[in-house]
Every structure is written in C-alpha cells, then in structure tokens.
Design an enzyme around this catalytic site. Structure first.
Site, PDB file in Angstrom:
ATOM      1  N   ASP A  16      15.960   0.611  34.109  1.00 48.89           N
ATOM      2  CA  ASP A  16      16.687   0.803  32.857  1.00 48.89           C
ATOM      3  C   ASP A  16      17.756   1.861  33.132  1.00 48.89           C
ATOM      4  OD1 ASP A  16      17.216   0.899  29.975  1.00 48.89           O
ATOM      5  OD2 ASP A  16      16.160   2.813  30.036  1.00 48.89           O
ATOM      6  N   ASP A  18      19.884   4.237  30.356  1.00 52.24           N
ATOM      7  CA  ASP A  18      19.801   5.452  29.533  1.00 52.24           C
ATOM      8  C   ASP A  18      18.361   5.963  29.462  1.00 52.24           C
ATOM      9  OD1 ASP A  18      22.601   5.676  28.211  1.00 52.24           O
ATOM     10  OD2 ASP A  18      22.056   3.577  27.921  1.00 52.24           O
ATOM     11  N   ASP A 178      11.884   3.896  30.396  1.00 52.86           N
ATOM     12  CA  ASP A 178      11.374   4.998  29.582  1.00 52.86           C
ATOM     13  C   ASP A 178      10.973   4.574  28.182  1.00 52.86           C
ATOM     14  OD1 ASP A 178      14.218   4.588  28.945  1.00 52.86           O
ATOM     15  OD2 ASP A 178      13.976   6.328  27.648  1.00 52.86           O
TER      16      ASP A 178
END
Length: 238
Positions: A16, A18, A178
């Site tokens: 991922d 960000d 995250d």
C-alpha cells in the site's frame, strides 16, 4: 541421477502507499484543509485523518465534509476533487517521506530477485507523481491506483490486476498495508498479508487478523516473506 528441482518464481511484495510506504499525513491534511476551506469548514487534524483515508480523494473529501456537518449534495464533489488534486500535485513531495528502513528493505529484496509493486486507492496519477518526485518509481514493477481498474481495494481484482501487471504469481505474492482494506484485499485475493502499525488506521491493525505484523521495515526480509508464503500455502492446503 535425481533431477534438480526448478527454482521458484521470484516472489512479489505488494505495498500500500499512504501510511505503509510513505508518511504522507502532513501533506494530505494540508491539501484536504485547503480543499474544504472553499466551503468555510473547520480544518481537520491528523487524528481526524485516520477516519478519513483509505478510499481515495473523493471519499476522503466526502467524509471530511460530513465530519464537519456539511454533507455534499449535487455536483459539488467534482470541483472539490479538482481543488484537492491541484493543491496536492502542485506541492509534491512536500513533507512526505519513506518510513524508516523502507529503502534498505526494498534494496535488500530487489538484490535477492524479488519483484515489488504498489496497490493503492490513491489516484494513479497522484501515486505516480509522488513516487517520481521521491525517486522511488524505479523500485516497482507495477504501480496501480484507485482509478487504474474499474474496482479498488478491498475488491480482490485490484490486487490481482496489480499482480498481473507486475508479472507476478499469485501463489508467490505477499500484500503489505496499514488498513482494513489492505488486509481484506489480501484475504479476498487469497494471498498472505503483513500489517504495519505505524500508518493511519483508527483501530489496532491486529484487529484485522493479518498473517504477520511488523513494526519496522528492518523486519521485512526474504526469510520472512518465504516463511509467510510457505506457512500460508500449508494453511490453505489443509
């Protein structure tokens, strides 16, 4: 004379963006506040950001406006998205930076023959522009955004499309993220997941039931990837 087993295809590690690869929170907050200032809304904070990110700029803006008691109606959203994109792209890379240990981890994996890719719900143009500004594009065999395909995370096809673009093998792929969308897309696609707790999730990443949690990219080694792939294959074979 016994045959020598054919070597496995190189594994693919999909990140991922960000909150996983890059700490983008300062620039996201600044561009989001610039955007909603057009509506005279109170600025959001980093604490608010954990509730807002994960589905791209459009959803982030919608959520921010709703949070500030101003649900969007009519054709207001496209203009706000344009305002956000112009501000965000115009200020890249801003104060965004890779998380500690990331560059060393990617160098380590690449030197051992691993493929790397990015699968983010951020607009592809913004993801590519940001990675270019940080001189990180060269690390990746594929970079897909939230508008690259007709679907986005947690839909499995976002991840499987990224794997195909990277020339990877789904049986030799690991997803790192995250947020719930990152772990969910891994589960939906049938690949093992690694969660990082230093991103933007508003709940503990352990609640997503990832296969592994790492707290620093120093832990991202070929040994970890291979162990995870082996254990996951054994688990699904039962």
């Amino acid at each position: 004379m016994p045959l020598t087993p054919a070597p496995s295809r190189p594994a693919l590690v999909v990140f991922d963006l960000d909150g996983t690869l890059l700490d983008t929170h300062v620039d996201l907050v600044e561009s989001l506040n610039h955007t909603i200032s057009a509506l005279a809304l109170e600025p959001v904070s980093y604490d608010d950001l954990t509730h807002l990110v994960g589905q791209g700029a459009r959803v982030m803006i919608e959520r921010a406006c709703r949070l500030r008691g101003h649900p969007l109606e009519g054709d207001a959203l496209p203009q706000l998205v344009e305002r956000f994109v112009a501000h965000y792209a115009g200020n890249m890379p801003g104060r965004t930076e890779p998380y500690p240990g990331l560059i060393a981890a990617m160098d380590r994996l690449r030197s051992e023959g691993y493929r790397l890719a990015v699968c983010t719900n951020k607009m592809e143009s913004l993801a590519l522009g940001l990675l270019d500004k940080l001189d990180l594009t060269r690390y990746f065999d594929a970079i897909s955004g939230g508008d690259t395909f007709p679907v986005r995370k947690p839909d499995a096809r976002h991840l499987t499309g990224t794997i195909e673009r990277a020339g990877g093998d789904i049986a030799r792929t690991v997803m790192i993220g995250d947020s719930i969308n990152d772990i969910a897309v891994a589960k939906n696609a049938g690949v093992p997941s690694i969660a990082v707790p230093f991103g933007y999730s508003d709940v503990p990443v352990s609640s997503f039931n990832p296969d592994v949690i790492i707290t620093h990219f120093d832990e991202l080694t070929s040994e970890l990837v291979e162990r995870l792939l082996r254990e996951y294959a054994e688990k699904v074979a039962v």
